[in-house]
Design a protein around this motif. Sequence first.
Motif, PDB file in Angstrom:
ATOM      1  N   THR A 120       0.839  -1.198   0.000  1.00  0.00           N
ATOM      2  CA  THR A 120       0.000   0.000   0.000  1.00  0.00           C
ATOM      3  C   THR A 120       0.871   1.243   0.000  1.00  0.00           C
ATOM      4  OG1 THR A 120      -1.669  -1.210   1.229  1.00  0.00           O
ATOM      5  CG2 THR A 120      -1.842   1.186   1.271  1.00  0.00           C
ATOM      6  N   ARG A 121       1.907   1.222   0.811  1.00  0.00           N
ATOM      7  CA  ARG A 121       2.765   2.400   0.913  1.00  0.00           C
ATOM      8  C   ARG A 121       3.477   2.680  -0.413  1.00  0.00           C
ATOM      9  NH1 ARG A 121       7.749   3.878   4.594  1.00  0.00           N
ATOM     10  NH2 ARG A 121       8.109   5.802   3.461  1.00  0.00           N
ATOM     11  N   ALA A 122       3.991   1.620  -1.046  1.00  0.00           N
ATOM     12  CA  ALA A 122       4.717   1.814  -2.309  1.00  0.00           C
ATOM     13  C   ALA A 122       3.770   2.359  -3.381  1.00  0.00           C
ATOM     14  CB  ALA A 122       5.346   0.502  -2.765  1.00  0.00           C
ATOM     15  N   LEU A 123       2.537   1.834  -3.404  1.00  0.00           N
ATOM     16  CA  LEU A 123       1.574   2.319  -4.402  1.00  0.00           C
ATOM     17  C   LEU A 123       1.160   3.757  -4.101  1.00  0.00           C
ATOM     18  CD1 LEU A 123      -0.542  -0.891  -5.030  1.00  0.00           C
ATOM     19  CD2 LEU A 123       0.892   0.314  -6.677  1.00  0.00           C
ATOM     20  N   ASP A 124       1.023   4.078  -2.817  1.00  0.00           N
ATOM     21  CA  ASP A 124       0.734   5.466  -2.422  1.00  0.00           C
ATOM     22  C   ASP A 124       1.858   6.394  -2.865  1.00  0.00           C
ATOM     23  OD1 ASP A 124      -1.733   5.411  -1.290  1.00  0.00           O
ATOM     24  OD2 ASP A 124      -1.014   4.984   0.745  1.00  0.00           O
ATOM     25  N   ASP A 125       3.095   5.962  -2.626  1.00  0.00           N
ATOM     26  CA  ASP A 125       4.264   6.790  -2.965  1.00  0.00           C
ATOM     27  C   ASP A 125       4.261   7.201  -4.428  1.00  0.00           C
ATOM     28  OD1 ASP A 125       5.382   6.922  -0.486  1.00  0.00           O
ATOM     29  OD2 ASP A 125       6.889   5.357  -0.810  1.00  0.00           O
ATOM     30  N   VAL A 126       3.780   6.303  -5.289  1.00  0.00           N
ATOM     31  CA  VAL A 126       3.813   6.615  -6.722  1.00  0.00           C
ATOM     32  C   VAL A 126       2.440   7.041  -7.246  1.00  0.00           C
ATOM     33  CG1 VAL A 126       5.739   5.035  -7.120  1.00  0.00           C
ATOM     34  CG2 VAL A 126       3.401   4.229  -7.504  1.00  0.00           C
ATOM     35  N   GLY A 127       1.483   7.230  -6.335  1.00  0.00           N
ATOM     36  CA  GLY A 127       0.157   7.705  -6.735  1.00  0.00           C
ATOM     37  C   GLY A 127      -0.641   6.690  -7.537  1.00  0.00           C
ATOM     38  N   MET A 128      -0.457   5.393  -7.254  1.00  0.00           N
ATOM     39  CA  MET A 128      -1.157   4.364  -8.040  1.00  0.00           C
ATOM     40  C   MET A 128      -2.050   3.480  -7.179  1.00  0.00           C
ATOM     41  SD  MET A 128      -0.607   4.634 -11.278  1.00  0.00           S
ATOM     42  CE  MET A 128      -1.029   3.030 -11.931  1.00  0.00           C
ATOM     43  N   ALA A 129      -2.344   3.889  -5.936  1.00  0.00           N
ATOM     44  CA  ALA A 129      -3.117   3.021  -5.028  1.00  0.00           C
ATOM     45  C   ALA A 129      -4.472   2.652  -5.623  1.00  0.00           C
ATOM     46  CB  ALA A 129      -3.276   3.711  -3.677  1.00  0.00           C
ATOM     47  N   GLU A 130      -5.090   3.590  -6.309  1.00  0.00           N
ATOM     48  CA  GLU A 130      -6.444   3.312  -6.825  1.00  0.00           C
ATOM     49  C   GLU A 130      -6.444   2.303  -7.979  1.00  0.00           C
ATOM     50  OE1 GLU A 130      -7.953   6.756  -9.450  1.00  0.00           O
ATOM     51  OE2 GLU A 130      -6.325   7.620  -8.270  1.00  0.00           O
ATOM     52  N   HIS A 131      -5.252   1.988  -8.486  1.00  0.00           N
ATOM     53  CA  HIS A 131      -5.175   1.042  -9.608  1.00  0.00           C
ATOM     54  C   HIS A 131      -4.701  -0.345  -9.162  1.00  0.00           C
ATOM     55  CE1 HIS A 131      -5.802   4.321 -12.449  1.00  0.00           C
ATOM     56  NE2 HIS A 131      -4.931   5.020 -11.728  1.00  0.00           N
ATOM     57  N   ALA A 132      -4.668  -0.572  -7.846  1.00  0.00           N
ATOM     58  CA  ALA A 132      -4.043  -1.792  -7.301  1.00  0.00           C
ATOM     59  C   ALA A 132      -4.620  -3.081  -7.891  1.00  0.00           C
ATOM     60  CB  ALA A 132      -4.184  -1.807  -5.781  1.00  0.00           C
ATOM     61  N   ASP A 133      -5.922  -3.093  -8.189  1.00  0.00           N
ATOM     62  CA  ASP A 133      -6.527  -4.349  -8.627  1.00  0.00           C
ATOM     63  C   ASP A 133      -6.620  -4.488 -10.144  1.00  0.00           C
ATOM     64  OD1 ASP A 133      -6.886  -5.377  -6.017  1.00  0.00           O
ATOM     65  OD2 ASP A 133      -8.457  -3.862  -5.738  1.00  0.00           O
ATOM     66  N   ARG A 134      -6.026  -3.547 -10.844  1.00  0.00           N
ATOM     67  CA  ARG A 134      -6.063  -3.627 -12.310  1.00  0.00           C
ATOM     68  C   ARG A 134      -4.903  -4.478 -12.834  1.00  0.00           C
ATOM     69  NH1 ARG A 134      -6.507   2.153 -14.885  1.00  0.00           N
ATOM     70  NH2 ARG A 134      -6.925   0.890 -16.734  1.00  0.00           N
ATOM     71  N   SER A 135      -5.055  -4.886 -14.082  1.00  0.00           N
ATOM     72  CA  SER A 135      -3.958  -5.609 -14.717  1.00  0.00           C
ATOM     73  C   SER A 135      -2.925  -4.601 -15.206  1.00  0.00           C
ATOM     74  CB  SER A 135      -4.495  -6.411 -15.912  1.00  0.00           C
ATOM     75  OG  SER A 135      -3.420  -6.704 -16.772  1.00  0.00           O
ATOM     76  N   PRO A 136      -1.658  -4.835 -14.953  1.00  0.00           N
ATOM     77  CA  PRO A 136      -0.628  -3.922 -15.477  1.00  0.00           C
ATOM     78  C   PRO A 136      -0.714  -3.776 -16.998  1.00  0.00           C
ATOM     79  CG  PRO A 136       0.341  -5.459 -13.927  1.00  0.00           C
ATOM     80  CD  PRO A 136      -1.072  -5.908 -14.138  1.00  0.00           C
ATOM     81  N   LEU A 137      -1.249  -4.804 -17.649  1.00  0.00           N
ATOM     82  CA  LEU A 137      -1.356  -4.765 -19.116  1.00  0.00           C
ATOM     83  C   LEU A 137      -2.310  -3.676 -19.593  1.00  0.00           C
ATOM     84  CD1 LEU A 137      -1.689  -8.571 -19.899  1.00  0.00           C
ATOM     85  CD2 LEU A 137       0.303  -7.107 -20.288  1.00  0.00           C
ATOM     86  N   HIS A 138      -3.244  -3.291 -18.693  1.00  0.00           N
ATOM     87  CA  HIS A 138      -4.255  -2.321 -19.099  1.00  0.00           C
ATOM     88  C   HIS A 138      -3.919  -0.894 -18.691  1.00  0.00           C
ATOM     89  CE1 HIS A 138      -7.190  -5.958 -18.953  1.00  0.00           C
ATOM     90  NE2 HIS A 138      -6.453  -5.934 -20.046  1.00  0.00           N
ATOM     91  N   LEU A 139      -2.716  -0.680 -18.214  1.00  0.00           N
ATOM     92  CA  LEU A 139      -2.322   0.671 -17.788  1.00  0.00           C
ATOM     93  C   LEU A 139      -1.608   1.391 -18.924  1.00  0.00           C
ATOM     94  CD1 LEU A 139      -0.864  -0.194 -14.282  1.00  0.00           C
ATOM     95  CD2 LEU A 139      -3.164   0.650 -14.813  1.00  0.00           C
ATOM     96  N   SER A 140      -1.549   2.719 -18.800  1.00  0.00           N
ATOM     97  CA  SER A 140      -0.796   3.500 -19.785  1.00  0.00           C
ATOM     98  C   SER A 140       0.706   3.321 -19.528  1.00  0.00           C
ATOM     99  CB  SER A 140      -1.157   4.974 -19.653  1.00  0.00           C
ATOM    100  OG  SER A 140      -0.531   5.514 -18.499  1.00  0.00           O
ATOM    101  N   GLY A 141       1.495   3.771 -20.488  1.00  0.00           N
ATOM    102  CA  GLY A 141       2.951   3.654 -20.344  1.00  0.00           C
ATOM    103  C   GLY A 141       3.466   4.355 -19.094  1.00  0.00           C
ATOM    104  N   GLY A 142       2.937   5.561 -18.855  1.00  0.00           N
ATOM    105  CA  GLY A 142       3.371   6.328 -17.677  1.00  0.00           C
ATOM    106  C   GLY A 142       2.954   5.641 -16.387  1.00  0.00           C
ATOM    107  N   GLN A 143       1.743   5.068 -16.396  1.00  0.00           N
ATOM    108  CA  GLN A 143       1.274   4.357 -15.197  1.00  0.00           C
ATOM    109  C   GLN A 143       2.113   3.100 -14.967  1.00  0.00           C
ATOM    110  OE1 GLN A 143      -2.810   3.969 -16.497  1.00  0.00           O
ATOM    111  NE2 GLN A 143      -3.485   5.621 -15.132  1.00  0.00           N
ATOM    112  N   ARG A 144       2.437   2.396 -16.049  1.00  0.00           N
ATOM    113  CA  ARG A 144       3.274   1.195 -15.896  1.00  0.00           C
ATOM    114  C   ARG A 144       4.637   1.561 -15.331  1.00  0.00           C
ATOM    115  NH1 ARG A 144       0.925  -1.107 -20.489  1.00  0.00           N
ATOM    116  NH2 ARG A 144       2.560  -0.413 -21.901  1.00  0.00           N
TER     117      ARG A 144
END
Length: 243
Positions: A120-144
Amino acid sequence: MTPPALLVERLAYAYPDGHQALFGVDLRVEQGERVAVLGPNGAGKTTLVLHLNGVLTGQGKVEVTGLPVNKQNMKEVRRRVGIVFQDPDDQLFMPTVRDDVAFGPANFGLRGPELDARVTRALDDVGMAEHADRSPLHLSGGQRRRVALATVLACDPDVLVLDEPSANLEPRARRELAEVLLGLGRTTVMVTHDLPYALQLCPRSVLVDGGVVVADGPTRELLADGDLLARHRLELPFGFRLD
Ligand SMILES: Nc1ncnc2c1ncn2[C@@H]1O[C@H](COP(=O)(O)OP(=O)(O)OP(=O)(O)O)[C@@H](O)[C@H]1O
């Protein structure tokens, strides 16, 4: 006495095909420093940083917070030094963002609530907590790119190594990543061709060319030296001013 975060002495490396990429690199990075590694294509930058956590092992000395990088110490070295590769797809392979970020710390033995908190902390640090349950394949390049950074941050490394962190990012994602990196307050080594990014993020730069360090000093001073930049095929973007 506190050991330096990184100590590299007389590091030389030839690839298996015989191509000599490093010819005796010396580099000392103190704890808490942010250092950019600059240099033209083929200079040896990536080869150098791949030695910092033992992906490659050459001749000479590499130490991480006093620990020699060698086969026996590899697990601890990998915990101390986290590399974020240029292509996030090299780092993301699990069904969800959360699983990807948990993979590293789970491998280092974390379980249960402690593991969850780390993720949770690592995802918070990079502003991606709300995407935790998504597939990395479905994220944008910047989000990945941000999730790839989170996978490394979740291992709580002493030293963060980034290979071309701003490559292919839109201006806003590039700026947001800079804010994330500045907020971390961690020893950071960043390979980049993005000279303004080096200036913004790293008070010190090391210029590598031909497999050796050819300059090492305050980023602003290096970038103000037009002859030095020209000799090593580096250019500030058109219209960029060093005020
Ligand atoms: N797997 C490999 N086998 C043989 N030679 C390699 C290999 N990888 C890189 N090299 C060579 O080693 C030298 C240094 O490459 P390296 O990737 O470290 O450069 P770099 O400074 O990171 O370049 P760039 O800015 O283009 O990413 C280059 O001459 C390159 O051709």
